[in-house]
Write an enzyme that holds these catalytic residues in place. Structure first.
Site, mmCIF file in Angstrom:
data_model
loop_
_atom_site.group_PDB
_atom_site.id
_atom_site.type_symbol
_atom_site.label_atom_id
_atom_site.label_comp_id
_atom_site.label_asym_id
_atom_site.label_seq_id
_atom_site.Cartn_x
_atom_site.Cartn_y
_atom_site.Cartn_z
ATOM 1 C CG HIS A 110 -21.404 35.881 -11.889
ATOM 2 N ND1 HIS A 110 -21.380 36.332 -13.171
ATOM 3 C CD2 HIS A 110 -21.028 36.926 -11.117
ATOM 4 C CE1 HIS A 110 -21.003 37.597 -13.188
ATOM 5 N NE2 HIS A 110 -20.792 37.994 -11.961
HETATM 6 C C1 UD1 Z 1 -17.812 39.605 -7.887
HETATM 7 C C2 UD1 Z 1 -18.359 41.009 -8.076
HETATM 8 C C3 UD1 Z 1 -19.160 41.073 -9.349
HETATM 9 C C4 UD1 Z 1 -18.370 40.573 -10.526
HETATM 10 C C5 UD1 Z 1 -17.830 39.194 -10.246
HETATM 11 C C6 UD1 Z 1 -16.984 38.703 -11.371
HETATM 12 C C7 UD1 Z 1 -18.844 42.029 -5.875
HETATM 13 C C8 UD1 Z 1 -19.910 42.517 -4.975
HETATM 14 N N1 UD1 Z 1 -19.258 41.397 -6.986
HETATM 15 O O1 UD1 Z 1 -18.907 38.743 -7.707
HETATM 16 O O2 UD1 Z 1 -19.519 42.410 -9.608
HETATM 17 O O3 UD1 Z 1 -19.196 40.514 -11.677
HETATM 18 O O4 UD1 Z 1 -17.047 39.266 -9.032
HETATM 19 O O5 UD1 Z 1 -16.821 37.318 -11.310
HETATM 20 O O6 UD1 Z 1 -17.684 42.250 -5.603
HETATM 21 N N2 UD1 Z 1 -15.556 32.112 -5.064
HETATM 22 C C9 UD1 Z 1 -14.750 30.986 -5.124
HETATM 23 N N3 UD1 Z 1 -13.572 31.112 -5.804
HETATM 24 C C10 UD1 Z 1 -13.175 32.267 -6.395
HETATM 25 C C11 UD1 Z 1 -14.036 33.390 -6.318
HETATM 26 C C12 UD1 Z 1 -15.234 33.286 -5.646
HETATM 27 O O7 UD1 Z 1 -15.064 29.930 -4.621
HETATM 28 O O8 UD1 Z 1 -12.073 32.303 -6.961
HETATM 29 C C13 UD1 Z 1 -16.803 32.025 -4.263
HETATM 30 C C14 UD1 Z 1 -16.679 32.916 -3.029
HETATM 31 O O9 UD1 Z 1 -16.052 32.285 -1.979
HETATM 32 C C15 UD1 Z 1 -18.105 33.263 -2.756
HETATM 33 C C16 UD1 Z 1 -18.727 33.290 -4.156
HETATM 34 O O10 UD1 Z 1 -17.868 32.559 -5.023
HETATM 35 O O11 UD1 Z 1 -18.743 32.286 -2.006
HETATM 36 C C17 UD1 Z 1 -18.930 34.686 -4.639
HETATM 37 O O12 UD1 Z 1 -17.681 35.383 -4.723
HETATM 38 P P1 UD1 Z 1 -17.590 36.945 -4.426
HETATM 39 O O13 UD1 Z 1 -16.185 37.367 -4.546
HETATM 40 O O14 UD1 Z 1 -18.327 37.274 -3.177
HETATM 41 O O15 UD1 Z 1 -18.440 37.663 -5.554
HETATM 42 P P2 UD1 Z 1 -18.734 37.293 -7.070
HETATM 43 O O16 UD1 Z 1 -20.054 36.622 -7.146
HETATM 44 O O17 UD1 Z 1 -17.571 36.589 -7.705
#
Ligand code: UD1
Length: 366
Positions: A205
């Site tokens: 991811h």
């Molecule tokens: C975040 C952490 C990372 C951790 C990971 C665990 C940061 C910078 N990174 O990354 O260190 O390893 O969490 O999973 O904080 N999204 C959804 N649904 C959700 C969660 C996320 O659709 O429930 C989508 C978000 O809208 C976004 C993308 O996934 O577009 C990334 O989510 P984001 O929270 O920015 O960071 P992670 O990649 O999950």
């Protein structure tokens, strides 16, 4: 006040919240909302018995700056309303950074659990978050010895001029792992349509692996190569990765079985019977070790360097030659030897959260 927001933090909060409750501390739990899907958030609260957060700030998505900025403002308001004596944060996400900044600017001491970890890659958002939060924390809990050394080299050590306190407590994720072991769902293997030891488990991811066509193609090429050895690769897919696949029009190979994100108990069940883990997650690298499963890390570096030095984790990034070497060395992992036992002792043998609670109580009583 404990601030959580992303999936790995829920897993860490399980044992720390329990230990805090046992020590008599009053804990106010705040969820930033960073992770919000049922399968990325609610399921963890339900199945792991984490108390319902008093606040859910509902902040997610957007750029890093937008997300972090909105969180700082919202957390600051909660701090002003609730006046906690300290703020506890986990790991390295944007939620960690936001809570740390909001607290320190109001002169509220920050407690950082999982301090001192470094990949030495400042291109990773998580590395920036860790470095900043360690600098502004009053009480820092390190899971490993290399973490203590990293902090020292940045001027952070016990009772330095800033009065910071550094404690090696071990790994609170191991506490959760041990406490939840009886409930790991081993029947998930059949439900996934695979047989024990005839599949690899994969999680990918990180932005660096998902945000370009070439990176995604490389990753899937590597998973396909692993399938040559084990048959099938089961890939519970993070929403970020799923979204990028669609946007970039990349097709996964047939032997890579994409499934929805799994809850903790299913994931640990699936991990236990896997022949191999391929991952770019930090937490999963250790969970593989604890489940006695060899790990191949799809990143150019790791914060969990001790797992590599002891030979249980191989760092390959997206390099095919390194993957070949790693695959040829998989049978060399000795999960019965003294190196394995020593490594496990280093993670604190399941007492990490109680050390956090004891130290936090003495900070609160000061
Ligand atoms: C975040 C952490 C990372 C951790 C990971 C665990 C940061 C910078 N990174 O990354 O260190 O390893 O969490 O999973 O904080 N999204 C959804 N649904 C959700 C969660 C996320 O659709 O429930 C989508 C978000 O809208 C976004 C993308 O996934 O577009 C990334 O989510 P984001 O929270 O920015 O960071 P992670 O990649 O999950």
């Amino acid at each position: 006040m404990t601030v959580i927001g992303a999936r790995p933090q829920f897993i860490k909060a399980v044992s720390v919240s329990r230990a805090l409750a046992g020590s008599g501390a009053e804990e106010l739990l705040v969820h930033t909302g960073q992770h919000y899907d049922e399968k990325m958030s609610a399921i963890f609260f339900d199945e792991l018995g984490i108390p319902k957060p008093r606040y859910n700030l509902g902040i997610h998505g957007g750029s890093h700056g937008q997300m972090t900025g909105k969180m700082v403002a919202a957390i600051e308001q909660v701090l002003l309303d609730e006046e906690p004596k300290a703020v506890l944060v986990f790991g390295d996400t944007n939620s960690t950074l936001a809570a740390g900044l909001a607290a320190v600017k109001l002169h509220i001491p920050v407690i950082h659990v999982e301090a001192g970890l470094r990949s030495f890659d400042r291109g990773m958002p998580e590395e920036i978050n860790r470095v900043v939060v360690d600098q502004i924390s009053s009480l820092l809990f390190c899971p490993t010895k290399p973490a203590i050394t990293n902090l020292r080299s940045e001027g952070i050590y016990g009772d330095n001029r800033l009065g910071q306190r550094v404690v090696k407590n071990g790994d609170v994720m191991l506490d959760t792992f041990e406490a939840m072991r009886p409930w790991f769902n081993h029947t998930i293997v059949g439900a996934l349509g695979v047989e024990p030891q005839k599949y690899a488990l994969a999680t990918v991811h990180r932005a660096d692996n998902t945000d370009s066509v070439n990176a995604l193609r490389d990753v899937f090429g590597m998973l396909d190569r692993a399938a040559d050895r084990v048959g099938t690769v089961v890939f519970p897919m993070h929403p970020r990765t799923r979204a990028r696949l669609g946007q970039l029009g990349v097709e996964p190979p047939a032997r890579v079985k994409m499934v929805e994100p799994l809850g903790y108990l299913d994931m640990m069940g699936a991990l236990h019977s896997a022949a191999l883990l391929l991952t770019d997650s930090g937490g999963m690298q250790k969970e593989a070790l604890w489940a006695r499963v060899p790990c191949i890390t799809l990143r150019p570096h790791t914060e969990w360097i001790e797992t590599v030095e002891a030979g249980f984790n191989q760092i390959v990034g997206r390099d095919r030659d390194r993957l070949e070497r790693a695959i040829s060395q998989l049978d060399g992992c000795d999960f019965e030897g003294t190196a394995y036992r020593d490594l496990m002792t280093g993670y604190g043998s399941g007492r990490a959260a109680s050390i956090v609670a004891e130290e936090t109580m003495s900070l609160l009583e000061r």
